[in-house]
Design an enzyme around this catalytic site. Structure first.
Site, PDB file in Angstrom:
ATOM      1  N   SER A 106       0.827  -1.209   0.000  1.00  0.00           N
ATOM      2  CA  SER A 106       0.000   0.000   0.000  1.00  0.00           C
ATOM      3  C   SER A 106       0.859   1.257   0.000  1.00  0.00           C
ATOM      4  O   SER A 106       1.628   1.478  -0.928  1.00  0.00           O
ATOM      5  CB  SER A 106      -0.964  -0.047   1.190  1.00  0.00           C
ATOM      6  OG  SER A 106      -1.979   0.908   1.046  1.00  0.00           O
ATOM      7  N   ASP A 250      -2.140   6.176  -4.140  1.00  0.00           N
ATOM      8  CA  ASP A 250      -1.012   5.456  -3.560  1.00  0.00           C
ATOM      9  C   ASP A 250      -0.653   4.283  -4.486  1.00  0.00           C
ATOM     10  O   ASP A 250      -1.308   4.072  -5.509  1.00  0.00           O
ATOM     11  CB  ASP A 250      -1.328   5.010  -2.126  1.00  0.00           C
ATOM     12  CG  ASP A 250      -2.445   3.983  -2.039  1.00  0.00           C
ATOM     13  OD1 ASP A 250      -3.238   3.875  -2.995  1.00  0.00           O
ATOM     14  OD2 ASP A 250      -2.525   3.273  -1.026  1.00  0.00           O
ATOM     15  N   ASP A 252      -1.094   1.090  -4.646  1.00  0.00           N
ATOM     16  CA  ASP A 252      -2.070   0.054  -5.022  1.00  0.00           C
ATOM     17  C   ASP A 252      -3.449   0.616  -5.332  1.00  0.00           C
ATOM     18  O   ASP A 252      -4.403  -0.123  -5.532  1.00  0.00           O
ATOM     19  CB  ASP A 252      -2.153  -1.040  -3.952  1.00  0.00           C
ATOM     20  CG  ASP A 252      -2.777  -0.557  -2.654  1.00  0.00           C
ATOM     21  OD1 ASP A 252      -2.544   0.602  -2.281  1.00  0.00           O
ATOM     22  OD2 ASP A 252      -3.487  -1.350  -1.998  1.00  0.00           O
ATOM     23  N   ASP A 254      -5.863   2.329  -3.756  1.00  0.00           N
ATOM     24  CA  ASP A 254      -7.070   2.304  -2.923  1.00  0.00           C
ATOM     25  C   ASP A 254      -7.192   3.555  -2.056  1.00  0.00           C
ATOM     26  O   ASP A 254      -8.142   3.694  -1.300  1.00  0.00           O
ATOM     27  CB  ASP A 254      -7.146   1.028  -2.072  1.00  0.00           C
ATOM     28  CG  ASP A 254      -6.026   0.910  -1.045  1.00  0.00           C
ATOM     29  OD1 ASP A 254      -5.128   1.776  -1.020  1.00  0.00           O
ATOM     30  OD2 ASP A 254      -6.042  -0.067  -0.273  1.00  0.00           O
TER      31      ASP A 254
END
Length: 463
Positions: A106, A250, A252, A254
């Site tokens: 993340s 970010d 990833d 999300d």
């Protein structure tokens, strides 16, 4: 120690000693535990798991280890390759898979990676399920398949496009209005998969895109957590390009943050507030965010004469309360939008599409939209943990100190004062105590945070 095992998966830094860092051995061990748990909980003869990764440098290595471990357990794998967290979440039910694994740390820096684990709905595992996987990993209770039962790998690199189509088909997304607005947008993809998927989405909505750090090479050009202090480059470029706004995700994809046309932050906390305001204006219903999120969502929800509730921190907790309350939108104040009409997971693509539709319908600047919402300011601090620091003791001491205030202890300690609040909790993903505060001014929020930090340091020194 930089290997963190939790109910939501395993996260650590690459290299080093087995059991202390995220080494190849640890990746195989936890992929084995997850695959074993899947097989133990189902009577199926054949299993299928979707696997995708962000653009971290270690991603291909970890993905190869995980995928080959799963097929060694006799599990078929749909290999999405470079992907996003919400894309994998969308793919699991579409593929009628038994689960999914996302390889991403993340917002953590590039030396980190992680295995995030999903169920057959494409949602994060609950505490009981995660604990069982940890137990299987600890006992190394794996049983691999014989040569005639090895799983198969199917490579499918179409899912980012499929995900985009699913978002654009949502009933509240108004592509024609966004096209008519002729938006110009700067995108910071932090050199990960967001640099591919967000520009593609925008271009299909008729938006002129200026790309910044959109090469998915895993070399993050700044700290990948989308906070103000990390986003000076895009703030300057938005102004230089005379863009209507900036979009930051970010690694990833999300978490979502916006930059106003004047280069100022829209406020990561207000991503969810703005999207919820739009959805509530079209669809009656409840909202949910976590305890560390802004009071602004509560205020906006109440203004629409609907109900708001706060959950413990963690996406799985938000989702659980959203389902219980039939919430039509929810998420987390870190820029995570959960819109159940598509899926129960934080999704920056959904956030972008709803926000741009909202902006196009309002026909105002991003800064004017921000000014239309209640004014709250947040401070997000942290204290690095050492083995000598007893977090539970600190939380008990702070609870006692403020026992006459409105205190909630379902997740760490939250102390609600009349016009401000502080939330103290041990992070699930890093060896830190998070200290979030909110107040009517930034000065008050920062002041409250610094006061609490001093009080914690004093407690640690006494003990």
């Amino acid at each position: 120690m930089t290997l963190i095992k939790s109910i939501s998966g395993i996260r650590g830094t690459i290299g080093g000693k087995v059991g202390d860092n995220l080494t190849p051995v640890d990746a195989v061990k936890f992929a084995s535990a997850y695959g074993t748990w899947l097989k133990d909980n189902n009577n199926e003869k054949k299993f299928k798991v979707v696997v995708g990764r962000d653009a971290r440098i270690s991603g291909p290595m970890i993905q190869n280890l995980v995928v080959n471990t799963l097929i060694g357990l006799g599990i078929d794998v749909i290999d999405l390759g470079l992907s996003t967290t919400p894309t994998v979440e969308v793919a699991v039910p579409l593929e009628k898979a038994d689960g999914g694994i996302i390889l991403t740390a993340s917002h953590n820096p590039k030396q980190w990676n992680a295995l995030k684990l999903l169920n057959d709905k494409g949602e994060f595992l609950n505490g009981i399920e995660g604990e069982k996987i940890l137990q299987i990993a600890e006992a190394e209770a794996f049983y691999f398949s014989d040569v005639d039962s090895i799983g198969e790998i199917t490579v499918n690199d179409a899912y980012m496009d499929i995900h985009i189509d699913e978002v654009l088909n949502l009933s509240l997304v108004d592509i024609d209005a966004v096209k008519a607005a002729k938006f110009k947008v700067v995108v910071d993809g932090v050199n990960s998969s967001g640099g591919i998927i967000i520009p593609k989405l925008l271009e299909l909505m008729g938006v002129e895109v200026v790309k910044l750090y959109c090469e998915p090479n895993g070399h993050f050009p700044h700290n990948p957590e989308p906070l103000k202090e990390h986003l000076t480059d895009i703030s300057e470029l938005v102004v230089k390009e005379k863009a209507h706004l900036g979009i930051v995700v970010d690694p990833d994809v999300d978490r979502l943050a916006f930059i106003c046309e004047d280069g100022e932050m829209f406020g990561e906390e207000y991503t969810l507030v703005a999207c919820a305001d739009f959805v509530l204006g079209k669809t009656p219903g409840n909202t949910v965010s976590n305890m560390s999120s802004s009071r602004a969502l509560r205020d906006v929800t109440n203004a629409h004469k609907e109900n708001y509730e706060a959950s413990a921190v963690g996406e799985v907790n938000v989702v659980e309360l959203m389902k219980k309350n039939n919430a039509i939108i929810g998420g987390e104040g870190n820029g995570g939008i959960i819109y159940p009409e598509l899926h129960y997971g934080r999704d920056s693509l959904v956030g972008v599409a709803l926000f741009l539709t909202h902006l196009a319908h309002k026909n105002i600047t991003v800064s004017a939209l921000r000014a239309s919402y209640p004014e709250y300011y947040m401070s997000k601090k942290k204290i690095e943990l050492t083995p000598q620091i007893d977090v539970d003791m600190i939380l008990v001491a702070m609870t006692e100190k403020y026992k006459n205030e409105d205190i909630t202890t379902i997740d760490g300690v939250k102390i609600d004062f009349e016009t401000e609040w502080v939330h103290l909790r041990k992070s699930n993903t890093e060896p830190i105590i998070r200290i979030y505060t909110e107040a009517p001014t930034q000065q008050k929020a920062d002041g409250l945070a610094l006061r609490i930090i001093d009080e914690i340091k004093a407690i640690v020194a006494i003990k």
